[in-house]
Design a protein around this motif. Structure first.
Motif, mmCIF file in Angstrom:
data_model
loop_
_atom_site.group_PDB
_atom_site.id
_atom_site.type_symbol
_atom_site.label_atom_id
_atom_site.label_comp_id
_atom_site.label_asym_id
_atom_site.label_seq_id
_atom_site.Cartn_x
_atom_site.Cartn_y
_atom_site.Cartn_z
ATOM 1 N N ALA A 23 42.401 48.688 0.465
ATOM 2 C CA ALA A 23 40.937 48.714 0.326
ATOM 3 C C ALA A 23 40.110 49.599 -0.702
ATOM 4 O O ALA A 23 38.971 49.549 -0.758
ATOM 5 N N THR A 24 41.165 49.992 -1.748
ATOM 6 C CA THR A 24 40.566 50.766 -2.897
ATOM 7 C C THR A 24 40.241 49.469 -3.955
ATOM 8 O O THR A 24 40.615 48.585 -3.785
ATOM 9 N N ALA A 25 39.342 49.907 -4.718
ATOM 10 C CA ALA A 25 38.610 49.071 -5.709
ATOM 11 C C ALA A 25 39.843 48.384 -6.418
ATOM 12 O O ALA A 25 41.032 49.152 -6.835
ATOM 13 N N SER A 26 39.939 47.266 -6.958
ATOM 14 C CA SER A 26 41.118 46.474 -7.428
ATOM 15 C C SER A 26 41.257 47.038 -8.865
ATOM 16 O O SER A 26 42.496 47.158 -9.177
ATOM 17 N N GLY A 84 42.875 44.327 -4.364
ATOM 18 C CA GLY A 84 42.086 45.621 -3.882
ATOM 19 C C GLY A 84 40.585 44.995 -3.863
ATOM 20 O O GLY A 84 40.352 43.511 -3.975
ATOM 21 N N VAL A 85 39.666 45.605 -3.572
ATOM 22 C CA VAL A 85 38.425 45.120 -3.486
ATOM 23 C C VAL A 85 37.715 44.847 -4.860
ATOM 24 O O VAL A 85 37.755 45.617 -5.600
ATOM 25 N N ASP A 86 37.529 43.683 -5.056
ATOM 26 C CA ASP A 86 36.773 43.026 -6.371
ATOM 27 C C ASP A 86 35.326 43.444 -6.580
ATOM 28 O O ASP A 86 34.557 42.989 -5.744
ATOM 29 N N LEU A 87 35.135 44.247 -7.403
ATOM 30 C CA LEU A 87 33.828 44.451 -7.872
ATOM 31 C C LEU A 87 33.053 43.709 -9.126
ATOM 32 O O LEU A 87 33.604 43.424 -10.112
ATOM 33 N N ALA A 88 31.762 43.428 -8.635
ATOM 34 C CA ALA A 88 31.363 42.587 -9.582
ATOM 35 C C ALA A 88 30.894 43.171 -11.094
ATOM 36 O O ALA A 88 30.745 44.515 -11.025
ATOM 37 N N LYS A 89 30.802 42.729 -12.152
ATOM 38 C CA LYS A 89 30.230 43.299 -13.306
ATOM 39 C C LYS A 89 28.862 42.794 -13.569
ATOM 40 O O LYS A 89 28.379 41.474 -13.341
ATOM 41 N N VAL A 115 33.063 41.087 -4.839
ATOM 42 C CA VAL A 115 33.184 39.481 -5.079
ATOM 43 C C VAL A 115 34.063 39.115 -3.917
ATOM 44 O O VAL A 115 35.336 39.787 -4.011
ATOM 45 N N GLY A 116 33.729 38.193 -3.278
ATOM 46 C CA GLY A 116 34.599 37.494 -2.332
ATOM 47 C C GLY A 116 34.812 38.575 -1.173
ATOM 48 O O GLY A 116 33.941 39.256 -0.765
ATOM 49 N N ILE A 117 35.845 38.320 -0.343
ATOM 50 C CA ILE A 117 36.368 39.100 0.638
ATOM 51 C C ILE A 117 36.979 40.496 0.509
ATOM 52 O O ILE A 117 37.907 40.357 -0.295
ATOM 53 N N PRO A 118 36.240 41.474 0.915
ATOM 54 C CA PRO A 118 36.885 42.911 0.590
ATOM 55 C C PRO A 118 38.118 42.941 1.591
ATOM 56 O O PRO A 118 38.421 42.740 2.524
#
Length: 468
Positions: free
Chosen positions: A359-362, A379-384, A394-397
């Motif tokens: 569940a940490t940032a990808s 991991g959790v994908d973050l938008a830029k 972004v998407g499912i966490p």
């Protein structure tokens, strides 16, 4: 779970059409000496390319050269065409999927279906180690094949009817299979796709694509063969013996407090503090409160992501990624459990598939995976936005039940969802991962938290004490 797997042939398993392979076979084996036949064949190929050929027209022309050939000879020629001319046209990705399924099932509970001539479909299927094939059948009269259908042609609605007939003929009526899985690419296959419990649109046609998207059918893009190998050695590769059971395992690791003696989010916060990038004097205390909520299974992930990005919101993504890699090398890697290092080394040497899911940032998870020599990480994908990371996911966490969803997405994207792995092994410490524990085949709890331990004991999951 017992599944029936149904593969459409043309455009799904092979890059072209079975009828084109048949006509190529006829010409190469000099079973037609007519120049007009070859000229007509070229015109039909053009019709295939623009999608204007009719089903009846295709079959009638395909049967023309063998009308005067005794049926038994014609059957042998058709079967040989499927085995030697059509089978080597299999798409590379399809080849891997089929091989794995055949290894798992011994070729049973798998059907190749096509609207084209059944003897050709049989030769093709048998070359791939698949026992069952359905194609259009034709009447044999006075020892010669006639251009009249024997029963329902396996085209459009007829495919579904023929599958139902096959189930009845093999005494596999309702309830025998837990699910029916279908792979197809054409608008004409919609009845069969709708009949299936799980439907995959493979390289879908323009007409099928919007239907697949509307109905949330997974869409697979299987790649073409680099070249067509019609050699006998290519066929021997298909016909080589395979074990009836192939033990393929995927090992999935949680990250924090599982591979690492600690939490990467805490390590990252301490790294930022050391670098003087956190100005809020209460940041550490607030972070600890979020960690407490995580341990209790009550964390609001959206709130935590927004909070954790506050100190680095003004750092360009490229620079932030460099800082993450530095933090992982200097601060995270020394905290990896020795037992984890040893296990990963053993699995790598054995060529086993591995993945980290967290569940940490990808960007952190992938950096850790790279250092550990693990190819895949989620991991959790973050938008830029304009070169900066944002708190928008972004998407499912990949958190709680989201880990299962993300893993399923990965399996589908890599064409590994059905029968590819016979054992998914999961290592975790946290109650938040209970959904993925229940999805996995084998569970190892590593220093399990106080809420997970009694569940692990009750369900007979392995309990490991690492770092003690």
């Amino acid at each position: 779970m017992r599944s029936l797997i149904i593969f459409d042939l043309d455009g799904t398993l092979v890059h072209n059409y079975a009828s084109l392979a048949w006509r190529q076979y006829l010409i190469e084996n000099q079973l037609t000496n007519s120049r007009s036949y070859e000229a007509r064949n070229k015109k039909l190929q053009e019709k295939f390319e623009d999608g204007t050929i009719g089903f009846q027209e295709d079959l009638a022309f395909s049967l023309l050269p063998i009308i005067d050939m005794p049926a038994e000879e014609a059957k042998v020629a058709m079967y040989e065409c499927g085995r030697t001319c059509l089978a080597p046209w299999v798409l590379d990705d399809a080849k891997q999927v089929v091989r794995d399924m055949v290894a798992q099932r011994g070729g049973d509970d798998i059907i190749v279906i096509s609207g084209f001539i059944e003897y050709i479909v049989e030769g093709f299927a048998h070359a791939l180690g698949i026992k069952h094939a359905i194609g259009s059948r034709f009447v044999v009269r006075n020892r010669y094949i006639q251009p009249d259908f024997d029963g329902v042609p396996s085209f459009g609605e007829g495919k579904l009817q023929r599958v139902k007939e096959w189930l009845a003929d093999h005494h596999r009526d309702e309830g025998y299979y837990d699910q029916v899985v279908c792979y197809a690419n054409s608008i004409y296959d919609v009845p069969l796709l709708e009949f299936a419990d799980v439907a995959y649109a493979v390289n879908p046609s323009q007409q099928l694509l919007p239907i697949a998207e509307a109905r949330n059918w997974p869409i697979l893009y299987w790649s073409d063969s680099a070249e067509l190998d019609l050699s006998e050695s290519s066929l021997q590769a298909w016909n080589s013996p395979v074990p009836t059971v192939m033990h393929r395992k995927l090992t999935v690791f949680d990250l924090d407090d599982t591979l690492i003696n600690g939490d990467t989010s805490v390590i990252w916060r301490e790294y930022l503090q050391e670098k003087g990038l956190i100005s809020d004097p209460d940041f550490a205390q607030k972070d600890l409160e979020f960690q407490r909520q995580y341990a209790e299974g009550t964390l609001n992930l959206t709130e935590y992501i927004a909070f954790s990005l506050t100190p680095v919101a003004d750092i360009p993504a490229e620079i932030l990624e460099r800082k993450v890699r530095d933090c992982v090398r200097t601060c995270v890697m020394p905290q990896i459990f020795n037992e984890a290092k040893s296990l990963i080394k053993t699995l790598n040497e054995a060529g086993e598939d591995m993945m980290i899911i967290s569940a940490t940032a990808s960007l952190i998870v992938k950096a850790v995976a790279e250092e550990l020599g693990i190819k895949d990480a989620i991991g959790v994908d973050l938008a830029k936005d304009d070169g900066y990371y944002t708190a928008n996911v972004v998407g499912i966490p990949s958190f709680q039940a989201g880990k299962v969803q993300r893993l399923k997405q990965w399996l589908i994207r890599h064409n590994r969802y059905h029968a590819y792995y016979d054992n998914i092994v999961f290592y975790t410490d946290s109650i938040n991962d209970l959904p993925l524990c229940e999805f996995a085949s084998t569970v190892y709890t590593v220093n399990p938290c106080e809420r997970l331990r009694p569940i692990a004991e009750e369900r007979g999951w392995h309990i490991l004490s690492w770092g003690s």
